[in-house]
Design a protein around this motif. Structure first.
Motif, PDB file in Angstrom:
ATOM      1  N   UNK A   1     -25.510 -42.809  52.579  1.00 34.88           N
ATOM      2  CA  UNK A   1     -24.470 -42.882  51.558  1.00 34.88           C
ATOM      3  C   UNK A   1     -24.479 -44.215  50.837  1.00 34.88           C
ATOM      4  N   UNK A   2     -24.988 -45.262  51.493  1.00 33.74           N
ATOM      5  CA  UNK A   2     -25.003 -46.580  50.871  1.00 33.74           C
ATOM      6  C   UNK A   2     -26.293 -46.888  50.160  1.00 33.74           C
ATOM      7  N   UNK A   3     -27.103 -45.861  49.899  1.00 30.12           N
ATOM      8  CA  UNK A   3     -28.407 -46.117  49.291  1.00 30.12           C
ATOM      9  C   UNK A   3     -28.257 -46.666  47.873  1.00 30.12           C
ATOM     10  N   UNK A   4     -29.280 -47.376  47.472  1.00 28.17           N
ATOM     11  CA  UNK A   4     -29.304 -47.928  46.126  1.00 28.17           C
ATOM     12  C   UNK A   4     -29.683 -46.857  45.123  1.00 28.17           C
ATOM     13  N   UNK A   5     -28.869 -46.662  44.080  1.00 29.20           N
ATOM     14  CA  UNK A   5     -29.192 -45.748  42.987  1.00 29.20           C
ATOM     15  C   UNK A   5     -29.222 -46.574  41.716  1.00 29.20           C
ATOM     16  N   UNK A   6     -30.404 -46.683  41.070  1.00 26.40           N
ATOM     17  CA  UNK A   6     -30.494 -47.515  39.870  1.00 26.40           C
ATOM     18  C   UNK A   6     -29.429 -47.146  38.847  1.00 26.40           C
ATOM     19  N   UNK A   7     -28.682 -48.145  38.422  1.00 29.28           N
ATOM     20  CA  UNK A   7     -27.670 -47.920  37.398  1.00 29.28           C
ATOM     21  C   UNK A   7     -26.304 -47.583  37.938  1.00 29.28           C
ATOM     22  N   UNK A   8     -26.219 -47.265  39.233  1.00 23.82           N
ATOM     23  CA  UNK A   8     -24.903 -46.907  39.771  1.00 23.82           C
ATOM     24  C   UNK A   8     -24.127 -48.166  40.096  1.00 23.82           C
ATOM     25  N   UNK A   9     -22.826 -48.060  40.031  1.00 23.23           N
ATOM     26  CA  UNK A   9     -21.985 -49.176  40.421  1.00 23.23           C
ATOM     27  C   UNK A   9     -21.793 -50.212  39.353  1.00 23.23           C
ATOM     28  N   UNK A  10     -22.412 -50.036  38.217  1.00 21.50           N
ATOM     29  CA  UNK A  10     -22.233 -50.987  37.133  1.00 21.50           C
ATOM     30  C   UNK A  10     -22.359 -50.251  35.820  1.00 21.50           C
ATOM     31  N   UNK A  11     -21.651 -50.737  34.860  1.00 16.91           N
ATOM     32  CA  UNK A  11     -21.730 -50.100  33.555  1.00 16.91           C
ATOM     33  C   UNK A  11     -23.088 -50.361  32.963  1.00 16.91           C
ATOM     34  N   UNK A  12     -23.716 -49.300  32.464  1.00 16.05           N
ATOM     35  CA  UNK A  12     -25.018 -49.494  31.828  1.00 16.05           C
ATOM     36  C   UNK A  12     -24.817 -50.205  30.511  1.00 16.05           C
ATOM     37  N   UNK A  13     -25.720 -51.118  30.252  1.00 18.45           N
ATOM     38  CA  UNK A  13     -25.614 -51.901  29.037  1.00 18.45           C
ATOM     39  C   UNK A  13     -26.547 -51.339  27.988  1.00 18.45           C
ATOM     40  N   UNK A  14     -26.102 -51.394  26.770  1.00 17.05           N
ATOM     41  CA  UNK A  14     -26.926 -50.934  25.671  1.00 17.05           C
ATOM     42  C   UNK A  14     -28.055 -51.887  25.406  1.00 17.05           C
ATOM     43  N   UNK A  15     -28.777 -51.605  24.347  1.00 20.62           N
ATOM     44  CA  UNK A  15     -29.956 -52.400  24.045  1.00 20.62           C
ATOM     45  C   UNK A  15     -29.590 -53.782  23.541  1.00 20.62           C
ATOM     46  N   UNK A  16     -28.336 -54.003  23.257  1.00 20.26           N
ATOM     47  CA  UNK A  16     -27.914 -55.301  22.741  1.00 20.26           C
ATOM     48  C   UNK A  16     -26.824 -55.068  21.709  1.00 20.26           C
TER      49      UNK A  16
ATOM     50  N   UNK B   1     -46.023 -65.706  12.006  1.00 18.93           N
ATOM     51  CA  UNK B   1     -44.570 -65.591  11.876  1.00 18.93           C
ATOM     52  C   UNK B   1     -44.086 -64.249  12.413  1.00 18.93           C
ATOM     53  N   UNK B   2     -44.786 -63.187  12.064  1.00 21.39           N
ATOM     54  CA  UNK B   2     -44.389 -61.864  12.541  1.00 21.39           C
ATOM     55  C   UNK B   2     -44.568 -61.737  14.044  1.00 21.39           C
ATOM     56  N   UNK B   3     -45.635 -62.319  14.577  1.00 20.70           N
ATOM     57  CA  UNK B   3     -45.840 -62.288  16.032  1.00 20.70           C
ATOM     58  C   UNK B   3     -44.703 -63.012  16.746  1.00 20.70           C
ATOM     59  N   UNK B   4     -44.226 -64.088  16.157  1.00 24.15           N
ATOM     60  CA  UNK B   4     -43.093 -64.798  16.748  1.00 24.15           C
ATOM     61  C   UNK B   4     -41.841 -63.946  16.781  1.00 24.15           C
ATOM     62  N   UNK B   5     -41.601 -63.182  15.715  1.00 29.90           N
ATOM     63  CA  UNK B   5     -40.444 -62.296  15.683  1.00 29.90           C
ATOM     64  C   UNK B   5     -40.560 -61.167  16.695  1.00 29.90           C
ATOM     65  N   UNK B   6     -41.810 -60.833  17.081  1.00 27.06           N
ATOM     66  CA  UNK B   6     -42.051 -59.727  18.022  1.00 27.06           C
ATOM     67  C   UNK B   6     -42.042 -60.185  19.479  1.00 27.06           C
ATOM     68  N   UNK B   7     -41.702 -61.421  19.757  1.00 28.82           N
ATOM     69  CA  UNK B   7     -41.696 -61.897  21.133  1.00 28.82           C
ATOM     70  C   UNK B   7     -40.700 -61.108  21.967  1.00 28.82           C
ATOM     71  N   UNK B   8     -40.928 -61.098  23.255  1.00 31.65           N
ATOM     72  CA  UNK B   8     -40.069 -60.298  24.141  1.00 31.65           C
ATOM     73  C   UNK B   8     -38.623 -60.771  24.121  1.00 31.65           C
ATOM     74  N   UNK B   9     -38.399 -62.035  23.720  1.00 28.82           N
ATOM     75  CA  UNK B   9     -37.028 -62.565  23.663  1.00 28.82           C
ATOM     76  C   UNK B   9     -36.380 -62.312  22.308  1.00 28.82           C
ATOM     77  N   UNK B  10     -37.134 -61.716  21.393  1.00 26.50           N
ATOM     78  CA  UNK B  10     -36.631 -61.531  20.042  1.00 26.50           C
ATOM     79  C   UNK B  10     -35.566 -60.452  19.938  1.00 26.50           C
ATOM     80  N   UNK B  11     -34.967 -60.371  18.755  1.00 31.05           N
ATOM     81  CA  UNK B  11     -33.934 -59.364  18.506  1.00 31.05           C
ATOM     82  C   UNK B  11     -34.576 -58.025  18.165  1.00 31.05           C
ATOM     83  N   UNK B  12     -34.030 -56.926  18.649  1.00 31.96           N
ATOM     84  CA  UNK B  12     -34.635 -55.610  18.415  1.00 31.96           C
ATOM     85  C   UNK B  12     -34.856 -55.292  16.947  1.00 31.96           C
ATOM     86  N   UNK B  13     -33.852 -55.611  16.091  1.00 31.86           N
ATOM     87  CA  UNK B  13     -34.004 -55.301  14.667  1.00 31.86           C
ATOM     88  C   UNK B  13     -35.191 -56.062  14.078  1.00 31.86           C
TER      89      UNK B  13
END
Length: 783
Positions: free
Chosen positions: A458-473, A629-641
């Motif tokens: 009953x105490x098993x870990x279920x991904x996403x359970x117990x916390x509100x899922x967050x949107x993409x940003x 410049x475009x590669x910089x915008x595509x970094x993993x830390x960048x904004x989705x838009x």
């Protein structure tokens, strides 16, 4: 195999200072092989022409800073006609050697933990598996693909066959009961696996286990298949090399070392094995290559001095008082490798029957007492149990073994026993009660703890359970009439041909007279993102400019420049050309702060389609600046838009000759960065990524020499298909795959070796939209 004789020692090579962990038959010279060891070296061994039995060390190669754990041979090609040697180690690196030098030609970095397995494929590709839970596909010095494998602690075993299929065995396969240690390809549809559960299993590539082989009494570490595709060899922790013919263990060869880590089959049919004592031993069926009588006696003497611990289970349970004396050796054995224990005074000696010699050969002294006396547990099929019952089903027939631990559920054990032996479930109560009755009062095994089971309770870990899922940003676009960069648009192709991607001319299966007609690929026109709402773009631009920092705020003149440019590049009938000032303002403004730059990027997306803007921004040094410049915008830390718009800008750059030249020149970097965005959970990003791969594939169509570029397209598309859910993105990736392989047999073979066939087959049944299923079936036909 060269014959039906028994294997005998050919030679022993004691050059390594520590365990020999890997062996592979070399491509050159003929008959040579490579060994790797925990002593951090790799060594090449070649047959000595003056002495038929002996091998000579040709090279000792160094390059690893820690133990070397695996080796494979990359097949010869025009650049390296002798082939290459790849080794993986505990330093997380792969070193690639030629036969001309002792240091690496190059080192492949990327794994974050021990590289535990290597296997070569077609066209110079290689696969690596690591304790970091990933498998990587390499071509030359580039990583084409990274596969994430579910894993429980020991690493990944991988092999790629000459037929192009890929198999991965990770810890705790559902059919094996313990860690999978090795795989070996039999043919294009079958392979073998070996495991810590002391079993070998024969599999279909569809996942069906068709046969299980038992003979080893401990962990099995390695396998190798003979050229006939039927017979094979195995080695393991029970100190043995075992030869399997027609599905039966036909010969067991014990070695004077506890762990026999690895094996390989040489071109002449001989067998090389490496062990924990640092010695490589070669065995042969050919009488002309058998070791001298002196060397054979030395090997036998070394074997007889071995110390055998019965607690390993290698010899089964031992009761010294019940053992016979030496007279027991007067009777011949029933099969090769049969073991007998005799009592010699207060000592116990182990002997093995040799069919070739027709006598019992001492294989060691047994010390440490009975495993039953010490641990009270019984070894069965490589695992320890509290009890192993013999159940008589048919009178006069052999009993069936029922292993049981007191911590097991007797009813579940009974059910599994009946199912395994194809017995009627009506016996369930009878077998379960038998277990309960015969284990009363026993608490031999460790009792289960009282803690909640973290896996299934009953105490098993279920991904996403117990916390509100967050949107993409946080949504940067607010208000009921908010501006969304090209919302609802997934790109368009130039007019003049049926567009299966967007709009009223979208593909419909009912519109085709023949379902096999291919309107999808090769697509060489490219797909652009052209639709826009200029009023909303300009409204959002002025809104964000009013709140921009004072030092970044645009003047009214600059805003007018951008407005005129946007209207100009979206007016398909206009004759006016963009001015240098307008293009300069656009370029400067595209470096606005990342939280407000997106409407400017949307203008840039539309502008680069215009020949003048394409030439100005994509040509010369300006082109490299735009790309960076475009590669910089595509970094993993960048904004989705911004990530999405940067991808769309790159797609639209393909509309002009300068843009195409720019992106082909920066293809490796652009596709690598774009491929990293696969993990982003945003369908608009996925559609843009798929379109970029498609546009690259279109430019590479017909370029038979661009195999590395096509390999990268295949790799990025295949990786994306692992995570992409949006049907439009999937469709475009399928078109990209079809365009990449169309008319190119080498690209088709490479796609097969990457497992594209099996990866996309699930889309063949998609009917909504119909174009996904139709396109998938056409790609599969192409492959």
């Amino acid at each position: 195999m060269s014959g039906s004789n028994s294997y005998r020692l050919r030679c022993s090579l004691a050059a390594h200072e520590m365990d020999v962990r890997g062996l592979a038959a070399a491509a050159f010279p003929h008959g040579a092989f490579v060994s790797v060891s925990r002593d951090r070296t790799a060594r090449v061994w070649v047959p000595n022409p003056s002495e038929n039995q002996v091998f000579t060390e040709m090279h000792c190669m160094n390059g690893h800073s820690n133990f070397v754990s695996c080796v494979c041979i990359i097949a010869p090609n025009e650049t390296y006609p002798r082939g290459l040697i790849a080794t993986g180690g505990h330093d997380n690196n792969i070193c690639v050697f030629s036969l001309d030098r002792p240091d690496p030609l190059f080192t492949l970095k990327g794994h974050k933990n021990t590289v535990c397995t290597l296997s070569s494929g077609k066209f110079g590709t290689m696969l690596s598996g690591s304790w970091d839970t990933t498998a990587k596909v390499w071509l030359g010095e580039k990583c084409l693909m990274t596969l994430q494998v579910k894993w429980n602690g020991l690493g990944i075993t991988i092999v790629v066959s000459q037929f192009g299929s890929l198999q991965c065995g990770a810890c705790f396969d559902p059919s094996h009961e313990d860690c999978v240690r090795g795989l070996a390809v039999i043919n294009e549809v079958e392979f073998l696996s070996c495991s810590n559960d002391a079993s070998i299993r024969r599999w279909m590539v569809t996942g069906e286990c068709v046969q299980v082989y038992y003979s080893h009494t401990n962990y099995i570490y390695s396998l190798a298949v003979f050229p006939n595709g039927q017979d094979f060899i195995s080695t393991g922790e029970d100190r043995t090399l075992r030869v399997w013919r027609k599905g039966e263990c036909s010969q067991t060869i014990r070695l004077p070392a506890q762990s026999v880590w690895c094996c390989c089959i040489l071109p002449d049919g001989d067998i090389a094995v490496g062990a924990s004592d640092g010695v490589i031993r070669v065995f042969t069926e050919c009488q002309e290559r058998v070791a001298s009588a002196q060397d054979l006696q030395a090997f036998e003497d070394e074997l007889s001095k071995a110390i055998i611990d019965p607690k390993t289970g290698d010899l089964g349970d031992i009761k010294i008082e019940d053992l016979p004396g030496r007279e027991h050796l007067d009777e011949p054995g029933n099969r090769d490798g049969q073991t007998r224990l005799i009592k010699e005074g207060s000592n116990v000696e182990a002997y093995q029957w040799s069919v070739s010699d027709g006598r019992w050969v001492k294989i060691g002294d047994v010390v440490g007492g009975s495993s039953q006396q010490n641990s009270k547990r019984v070894m069965y099929e490589g695992k320890e149990y509290d009890f192993v019952f013999s159940i008589d089903v048919n009178e006069g027939g052999p009993g069936l073994k029922l292993p049981y631990n007191v911590t097991d559920d007797p009813w579940l054990t009974a059910h599994n026993f009946l199912e395994k032996n194809d017995l009627s479930p009506m016996f369930l109560d009878q077998v379960a009660n038998f277990i309960i009755e015969n284990t009363k009062g026993h608490t031999l095994g460790p009792a289960p703890g009282s803690a909640t089971d973290p896996f299934t309770g009953a105490g098993r870990y279920i991904p996403g359970s117990g916390s509100d899922s967050q949107g993409f940003g946080a949504d940067p676009f607010t208000g009921a009439g908010r501006y969304i960069p090209e919302s609802g648009s997934t790109g368009a192709v130039p007019s003049g041909r049926a567009d299966p991607f967007t709009g009223g001319s979208a593909y419909s299966s009912s519109s085709l007279p023949n379902a096999k007609t291919n309107v999808f690929f090769p697509n060489t026109d490219g797909v652009m993102f052209e639709q826009a709402n200029t009023t909303q773009i300009l409204g959002k631009l002025r809104e964000l400019n009013s709140t921009a920092p004072a030092d970044r705020k645009l003047s009214d003149a600059a805003l007018d420049c951008l407005e005129k440019l946007l209207l100009l590049v979206t007016d398909v009938k206009g004759q006016e050309q963009p001015t240098a000032e307008q293009i300069s303002v656009l370029w400067r403004t595209s470096h606005w702060p990342e939280d407000i730059v997106f409407p400017v990027l949307d203008i840039l997306r539309l502008a680069v389609r215009h020949p003048e803007v394409n030439a100005q921004l994509c040509g010369g040094t300006e082109g490299a600046s735009l790309c960076n410049h475009l590669l910089g915008l595509m970094s993993s830390e960048g904004r989705p838009a911004n990530q999405m718009l940067a991808l769309r800008i790159l797609c639209n750059c393909f509309s002009g000759s300068h843009g195409r030249a720019l992106l082909l020149g920066h293809r490796d970097t652009v596709l690598s960065r774009a491929g990293d965005l696969c993990v982003v959970s945003n369908k608009n990003i996925h559609v843009a990524l798929a379109t970029l791969v498609l546009n690259y594939a279109g430019r590479l169509y017909g370029q038979l020499t661009e195999i590395e570029a096509k390999a990268q397209c295949l790799s990025v598309a295949s990786t994306a298909l692992e995570v992409v859910q949006d049907k439009e993105a999937i469709f475009r990736l399928l078109v990209a795959l079809g365009t990449t392989v169309a008319g190119d047999s080498t690209a088709k073979d490479l796609a097969r070796s990457l497992g594209v066939n099996s990866q996309i087959s699930k889309y063949a049944r998609v009917s909504d939209p119909a174009k996904v299923g139709e396109c998938c079936r056409l790609v599969l036909d192409e492959l």
